[in-house]
Scaffold this active site. Structure first.
Site, PDB file in Angstrom:
ATOM      1  N   GLU A   1      12.007   6.655  -7.548  1.00 30.16           N
ATOM      2  CA  GLU A   1      12.475   5.302  -6.912  1.00 30.16           C
ATOM      3  C   GLU A   1      13.769   4.807  -7.439  1.00 30.16           C
ATOM      4  O   GLU A   1      14.322   5.020  -8.524  1.00 30.16           O
ATOM      5  CB  GLU A   1      11.069   4.319  -7.517  1.00 30.16           C
TER       6      GLU A   1
ATOM      7  N   HIS B   1       5.482   9.931  -2.320  1.00 38.69           N
ATOM      8  CA  HIS B   1       5.001  10.278  -3.672  1.00 38.69           C
ATOM      9  C   HIS B   1       4.460  11.452  -4.310  1.00 38.69           C
ATOM     10  O   HIS B   1       3.980  11.680  -5.258  1.00 38.69           O
ATOM     11  CB  HIS B   1       3.924   8.957  -4.180  1.00 38.69           C
TER      12      HIS B   1
ATOM     13  N   HIS C   1       6.820  -1.588  -2.668  1.00 40.66           N
ATOM     14  CA  HIS C   1       7.838  -1.286  -1.829  1.00 40.66           C
ATOM     15  C   HIS C   1       8.031  -1.960  -0.603  1.00 40.66           C
ATOM     16  O   HIS C   1       7.109  -2.501  -0.130  1.00 40.66           O
ATOM     17  CB  HIS C   1       7.292   0.209  -1.309  1.00 40.66           C
TER      18      HIS C   1
ATOM     19  N   CYS D   1       4.302  -4.650  -8.482  1.00 39.19           N
ATOM     20  CA  CYS D   1       5.485  -3.872  -8.188  1.00 39.19           C
ATOM     21  C   CYS D   1       4.973  -3.249  -6.783  1.00 39.19           C
ATOM     22  O   CYS D   1       3.773  -3.509  -6.414  1.00 39.19           O
ATOM     23  CB  CYS D   1       5.550  -2.664  -9.120  1.00 39.19           C
TER      24      CYS D   1
ATOM     25  N   GLU E   1      -1.124  -9.804  -3.956  1.00 35.99           N
ATOM     26  CA  GLU E   1      -1.880  -9.484  -5.080  1.00 35.99           C
ATOM     27  C   GLU E   1      -2.558 -10.325  -6.153  1.00 35.99           C
ATOM     28  O   GLU E   1      -3.646 -10.278  -6.668  1.00 35.99           O
ATOM     29  CB  GLU E   1      -0.957  -8.501  -6.033  1.00 35.99           C
TER      30      GLU E   1
ATOM     31  N   GLU F   1       6.963   9.357  -9.121  1.00 31.38           N
ATOM     32  CA  GLU F   1       7.558   8.048  -8.869  1.00 31.38           C
ATOM     33  C   GLU F   1       9.077   8.612  -8.962  1.00 31.38           C
ATOM     34  O   GLU F   1       9.620   8.607  -9.856  1.00 31.38           O
ATOM     35  CB  GLU F   1       7.296   7.118  -9.948  1.00 31.38           C
TER      36      GLU F   1
ATOM     37  N   HIS G   1      13.051   6.755  -3.013  1.00 32.30           N
ATOM     38  CA  HIS G   1      12.526   5.458  -2.189  1.00 32.30           C
ATOM     39  C   HIS G   1      12.854   4.373  -2.851  1.00 32.30           C
ATOM     40  O   HIS G   1      12.952   4.241  -4.028  1.00 32.30           O
ATOM     41  CB  HIS G   1      11.402   5.852  -1.324  1.00 32.30           C
TER      42      HIS G   1
END
Length: 196
Positions: free
Chosen positions: A133, A42, A86, A84, A104, A131, A49
């Site tokens: 992504e 990042h 990864h 959100c 979360e 970001e 990614h």
């Protein structure tokens, strides 16, 4: 002979090293080409990614938003989609999305459906991070009571489409929110109705 007293040496606290979190680097077609440490991926100029974004709705068709915890290093204190993150290397995005939602928010989706992918390059001026992504989108329903992890989530709110617009006019949102929301809209409308 003087009495000897035991000396007490204050033990130094152990050094806590945060575990290195790896994610998948991908090419411009979404094919995995390697792994990298999360923060490094990042940092400018950024490295493309794999990521995921989740949009969950209640039975009244309201979207669950979360306000990111203030202690997060990336985008703290801003509103964003339900969840959100990864996937770990070799972890399917669907599995990662369900896992992180539970971690979360303390509950799992009652229904979770793939809603496509979106690729973006979005700098975050507040943090200096970027970001880059290849983001897998998921929409679904949740029916259980929320038990948010305070280290991840500062606040939650269910909103209608109109309330979302009002909140966006008043509060900061994550730099990726509008991009992933627009990309997920066809799937959102299948789950939550045409009002969206």
């Amino acid at each position: 002979m003087p009495e000897s007293r035991p000396t007490s040496l204050a033990a130094e606290p152990p050094t806590v090293v945060a575990p290195e979190i790896k994610l998948e680097l991908v090419d411009d077609t979404g094919v995995t080409i390697g792994t990298a440490e999360k923060l490094w991926a990042h940092q400018q100029p950024g490295h493309l990614h794999r990521a995921f974004s989740v949009f969950l709705f209640d039975q009244q068709g309201r979207l669950l938003l979360q306000r990111r915890a203030l202690g997060k290093y990336h985008s703290p204190g801003v509103w964003s989609n339900t969840c959100c993150g990864h996937p770990y290397p070799d972890e399917p995005p669907f599995v990662a999305a369900a896992r992180r939602t539970a971690e979360e928010l303390g509950t799992a989706p009652a229904l979770l459906c793939a809603a496509g992918t979106v690729r973006y390059d979005l700098p975050d001026e507040a943090s200096g991070l970027i970001e880059r992504e290849w983001n897998h989108l998921f929409v679904g329903l949740m029916t259980d009571e929320l038990r948010p992890d305070p280290e991840e989530v500062d606040d939650t709110r269910f909103v209608t489409a109109r309330e979302l617009k009002e909140l966006q006019a008043q509060k900061p949102f994550s730099v990726w929110f509008n991009t992933v929301f627009e990309a997920a809209l066809p799937g959102i409308r299948e789950i939550a109705g045409r009002d969206w």
